[in-house]
Scaffold this motif. Structure first.
Motif, short mmCIF file in Angstrom:
data_model
loop_
_atom_site.label_atom_id
_atom_site.label_comp_id
_atom_site.label_asym_id
_atom_site.label_seq_id
_atom_site.Cartn_x
_atom_site.Cartn_y
_atom_site.Cartn_z
N SER A 198 0.85 -1.20 0.00
CA SER A 198 0.00 0.00 0.00
C SER A 198 0.88 1.24 0.00
CB SER A 198 -0.86 0.04 1.26
OG SER A 198 -1.43 -1.20 1.50
N GLY A 199 0.47 2.23 -0.77
CA GLY A 199 1.19 3.49 -0.76
C GLY A 199 2.44 3.50 -1.61
N CYS A 200 2.63 2.47 -2.45
CA CYS A 200 3.85 2.45 -3.26
C CYS A 200 3.66 3.23 -4.55
CB CYS A 200 4.26 1.02 -3.57
SG CYS A 200 3.18 0.21 -4.75
N GLY A 201 2.43 3.66 -4.83
CA GLY A 201 2.19 4.46 -6.04
C GLY A 201 1.62 3.67 -7.20
N LYS A 202 1.32 2.39 -6.98
CA LYS A 202 0.85 1.59 -8.12
C LYS A 202 -0.52 2.03 -8.60
CE LYS A 202 -0.65 -2.21 -5.03
NZ LYS A 202 -0.77 -1.42 -3.81
N SER A 203 -1.43 2.33 -7.64
CA SER A 203 -2.76 2.80 -8.05
C SER A 203 -2.67 4.17 -8.70
CB SER A 203 -3.69 2.89 -6.84
OG SER A 203 -4.23 1.62 -6.57
N THR A 204 -1.81 5.03 -8.17
CA THR A 204 -1.63 6.36 -8.75
C THR A 204 -1.18 6.23 -10.21
OG1 THR A 204 -0.95 7.10 -6.57
CG2 THR A 204 -0.51 8.58 -8.40
N LEU A 205 -0.24 5.34 -10.45
CA LEU A 205 0.26 5.15 -11.82
C LEU A 205 -0.88 4.71 -12.74
CD1 LEU A 205 2.73 5.19 -13.63
CD2 LEU A 205 3.13 2.80 -13.06
N LEU A 206 -1.69 3.76 -12.24
CA LEU A 206 -2.81 3.27 -13.05
C LEU A 206 -3.80 4.40 -13.33
CD1 LEU A 206 -3.90 0.41 -14.06
CD2 LEU A 206 -5.59 0.69 -12.27
N ARG A 207 -4.06 5.22 -12.30
CA ARG A 207 -5.02 6.30 -12.47
C ARG A 207 -4.47 7.39 -13.39
NH1 ARG A 207 -8.92 6.95 -8.77
NH2 ARG A 207 -8.47 9.15 -8.53
N MET A 208 -3.16 7.49 -13.47
CA MET A 208 -2.58 8.42 -14.43
C MET A 208 -2.78 7.90 -15.85
SD MET A 208 0.80 9.28 -12.23
CE MET A 208 1.69 10.44 -13.21
N VAL A 209 -2.66 6.60 -16.02
CA VAL A 209 -2.92 6.04 -17.35
C VAL A 209 -4.40 6.26 -17.70
CG1 VAL A 209 -2.94 3.93 -18.73
CG2 VAL A 209 -1.09 4.32 -17.09
N ALA A 210 -5.28 6.13 -16.69
CA ALA A 210 -6.71 6.28 -16.95
C ALA A 210 -7.09 7.74 -17.22
CB ALA A 210 -7.52 5.77 -15.75
N GLY A 211 -6.26 8.66 -16.73
CA GLY A 211 -6.61 10.07 -16.88
C GLY A 211 -7.36 10.62 -15.68
N LEU A 212 -7.38 9.86 -14.59
CA LEU A 212 -8.07 10.34 -13.38
C LEU A 212 -7.12 11.15 -12.50
CD1 LEU A 212 -10.03 7.07 -12.59
CD2 LEU A 212 -10.93 9.15 -13.60
N GLU A 213 -5.82 11.03 -12.76
CA GLU A 213 -4.83 11.85 -12.06
C GLU A 213 -4.00 12.56 -13.12
OE1 GLU A 213 -4.16 12.17 -8.80
OE2 GLU A 213 -5.23 10.49 -7.86
N GLY A 214 -3.60 13.78 -12.82
CA GLY A 214 -2.75 14.51 -13.75
C GLY A 214 -1.34 13.93 -13.76
N ILE A 215 -0.60 14.21 -14.82
CA ILE A 215 0.77 13.71 -14.95
C ILE A 215 1.71 14.88 -14.69
CG2 ILE A 215 2.43 12.69 -16.55
CD1 ILE A 215 -0.08 11.52 -18.01
N THR A 216 2.58 14.73 -13.68
CA THR A 216 3.49 15.83 -13.35
C THR A 216 4.63 15.91 -14.36
OG1 THR A 216 2.97 15.39 -11.04
CG2 THR A 216 4.77 16.91 -11.47
N GLY A 217 5.16 14.75 -14.75
CA GLY A 217 6.25 14.77 -15.71
C GLY A 217 6.24 13.48 -16.52
N GLY A 218 6.85 13.53 -17.71
CA GLY A 218 6.92 12.35 -18.54
C GLY A 218 5.71 12.24 -19.46
N GLU A 219 5.62 11.09 -20.13
CA GLU A 219 4.58 10.91 -21.14
C GLU A 219 3.93 9.55 -21.00
OE1 GLU A 219 5.66 13.27 -25.24
OE2 GLU A 219 6.30 11.21 -24.98
N ILE A 220 2.64 9.50 -21.29
CA ILE A 220 1.96 8.21 -21.41
C ILE A 220 1.36 8.16 -22.80
CG2 ILE A 220 0.03 6.80 -20.61
CD1 ILE A 220 0.53 7.89 -17.80
#
Lengths: 282, 354
Positions: B38-60
């Motif tokens: 928990s808290g390792c960022g895996k869900s955040t990464l998935l939500r960034m792919v989904a577009g539910l979280e903004g992307i601070t840097g880099g590209e998807i």
């Protein structure tokens, strides 16, 4: 055995006494509307129905002159009250759903400031701000209009707060699922939030309709012509002051008629309300 | 069907960096599991792919198209949520059809697609029911149906099985695997359950503190964990880790208590280097010479037995043996690692030493 019977009995007695106390004035009104004004005027109103009911109600409804004065017909007043109560109830619900939706689901600058501004209006009763409100409505030329009757009473902090609290219980995932499904904010509101709020809307409608129907001070101020009279102010105007005698039979018939729409709303919406609770879809 | 490319993606919440630069290219039709605590960022990464979280840097990029600034609906993805996120007031049919309806797909085609998905998921009987009238497993299937009917470029699963009981979870795991094999849609799957990761994944991305610790096939991750963290996270019971030192000739590892474990091949350049030594409990066996342990606890799991032993210097050593227990608590036992079962990690960085 005996004690349980007594224990069962006591609440019933209290209950029945309560019902009698509450129901008696209404019963008297109902009875009074079926006698002629002479009987009531002498102060000897019997506790059983008289024979004048049909005539009294017809007279009140059509607004033919009473024995002593001219009244606005009940049908006009009922229509005015109905328009006002529906506008207030529906308007309040619409406005508060929209503002609660904005406060609950969107992040925008000064969001909490707006929320507190709405909240603060709770602390000012209508009476306190009645003079500025009257001034605004008069300047807008809304005296003696339905808009003037309803619009100043439409904004509602209470309903906004209630809806906001309910909206906060809608899980974020539902919003996110809708986003991925392609629903924008308006679609999400119409397709998801409103159907889920049905029971809340029904409950609020009942409360707000009665609130609107029973408005007294504001309609009294903002209407001056008989055409725009609402039934609650109408009834009070029927009762003369001082020495003048009143057409009690017509007043009582009017009162009974005035009770019917709120009763109908409660009875009809209660079914809806219970159905919504039983479905328990949330 | 499409590739999903994540290029040096970062996410910060104010000064806190939750994702510290993840790079991975997911092949068309590949099943990638994001695994971590928990808290390792895996869900955040998935939500960034989904577009539910903004992307601070880099590209998807999905299907070769950079999606950083696209809304979720325009990214051609479908997502399955942990708590299903079904619309409670809609029937199963309407739940599945909603996304298609919004996209203006003709009614007949919606009907056909939903019917097909319902058939695949065996939901045909439930199409007129509300989610509240379904069991957890059925709701989960509806959530998957909603994803399938969209025919997206990629599926995103956010811990979809965590709310199910153990038996259903196993069953649904098999179903998801079958479904993905059948549909061949690129999938990203977030979980903290290593069994789900091992069984479902084509490749696993093990995350810790917003960093990719290792990317590899399930067996690679198990057989050659890239760091102590991965070694401890994958495998049950977890790997034994002992402090050690490579001897002066670089031929063996010395562990406290005088044990000398020969290395599979000499590494003279590392002579004298302090290391962490990893040995999986299932790679220990009773031997004539080796670690002498006093047994503290015996867990009989039926098919195999986990023995908790204590080394003379106080360290705990786990041994997994096949079958029902043949030893008892307070017995003494001598165990040794099997050939080639040693994992060496840098004592400071925790990275694997090849």
């Amino acid at each position: 055995m005996k004690t349980t019977r007594v224990i069962d009995l006591v609440p019933h007695i209290v209950l029945i006494a309560g019902v009698l106390i509450f129901a008696y004035p209404i019963y008297v009104t109902l009875i009074g509307s079926t006698w002629d004004s002479g009987t009531i005027g002498r102060g000897g109103l019997p506790l059983w129905p008289g024979g004048q009911g049909a005539a009294n109600y017809a007279q009140a409804w059509a607004g033919e002159a009473g024995d002593r004065a001219m009244y606005t017909p009940v049908r006009t007043m009922m229509l005015n009250s109905l328009v006002m109560a529906l506008s207030i109830a529906l308007g309040k619900i619409a406005i508060s759903i929209l503002s609660a939706y904005a406060v609950a689901f969107f992040r925008f600058p000064l969001r909490m400031a707006f929320f507190w501004l709405i909240f603060i209006t709770l602390m000012l009763p209508v009476e306190v701000r009645i003079i500025p409100t009257y001034k605004v409505v008069a300047d807008l030329g809304l005296i003696n209009t339905y808009a003037g009757l309803a619009i100043p009473l439409i904004a509602s902090a209470t309903a906004t707060l209630l809806f906001r609290q309910f909206f906060l219980t809608i899980p974020d995932e539902l919003l996110e699922a809708a986003k991925i499904d392609g629903a924008g904010p308006v679609r999400f509101l119409i397709d998801v939030v409103l159907p889920l709020s049905r029971t809340n809307i029904a409950a609020l409608f009942v409360i707000l309709f009665i609130y609107g129907w029973n408005q007294y001070l504001w309609p009294l101020l903002v209407t001056s012509s008989g055409d725009m009279e609402t039934i609650v102010t109408g009834i009070t105007k029927m009762i003369g002051t001082g020495e003048s005698a009143n057409d009690w039979h017509i007043i009582m018939a009017t009162t009974v008629l005035a009770m019917l729409p709120p009763v109908a709303v409660v009875v009809l919406m209660q079914r809806w309300f219970v159905k919504g609770l039983v479905d328990s879809e949330k | 069907m499409a590739t999903v490319e994540i290029r040096n993606v970062r996410k910060s919440y104010g000064p806190v960096e939750a994702i510290k630069g993840i790079d991975i290219a997911i092949q068309d039709g590949e099943f990638l599991v994001l695994l971590g605590p928990s808290g390792c960022g895996k869900s955040t990464l998935l939500r960034m792919v989904a577009g539910l979280e903004g992307i601070t840097g880099g590209e998807i990029a999905i299907g070769g198209r950079v999606v950083n600034h696209l809304d979720p609906k325009d990214r051609d993805i479908a997502m399955v949520f942990q708590n299903y996120a079904l619309y409670p007031h809609m029937t199963v049919f309407d739940n599945m059809a909603y996304g298609l309806k919004i996209r203006g797909i003709p009614k007949a085609e919606i009907r056909a697609r939903v019917d097909k998905a319902a058939e695949i998921l065996e939901l045909g009987r439930f199409l007129d029911r509300r989610p509240s009238q379904l069991s957890g497993g059925q709701r989960q299937r509806v959530a998957m149906g909603r994803a399938i009917v969209r025919e997206p470029a990629a599926f995103l699963f956010d811990e979809p099985l965590s709310n199910l009981d153990a038996k259903l979870r196993t069953q649904m795991r098999v179903e998801i695997k079958r479904l993905q094999d059948r549909l061949g849609i690129t999938s990203l799957y977030v979980t903290h359950d290593q069994v789900e990761a091992m069984t479902l994944a084509d490749r696993i991305l093990v995350m810790n503190h917003g960093v990719a610790e290792q990317i590899g096939t399930p067996l690679e991750v198990y057989q050659r964990p890239a760091s102590l963290f991965v070694a401890g996270f994958i495998g049950s019971p977890p790997m034994n880790v002992l402090d050690g030192r490579i001897d002066d000739r670089g031929e063996a590892v010395l562990v406290p208590g005088g044990q000398r474990l020969p290395l599979p091949r000499p590494r003279p350049t590392d002579a004298g280097r302090p290391v962490k030594l990893g040995i999986r409990p299932e790679h220990m066996a009773v031997a004539a010479a080796g670690f002498s342990i006093e047994i503290e606890l015996v867990e009989a799991l039926g098919a195999d037995t986990v023995v908790y032993g204590r080394l003379p210097d106080g360290e705990t050593l786990l041994v997994r043996m096949a079958g029902i227990p043949t030893v008892r608590e307070r017995d003494r036992l001598t165990v040794a690692p099997q050939d080639g079962a040693l994992h060496l990690f840098d004592a400071v960085t925790g990275r694997r030493i090849e």
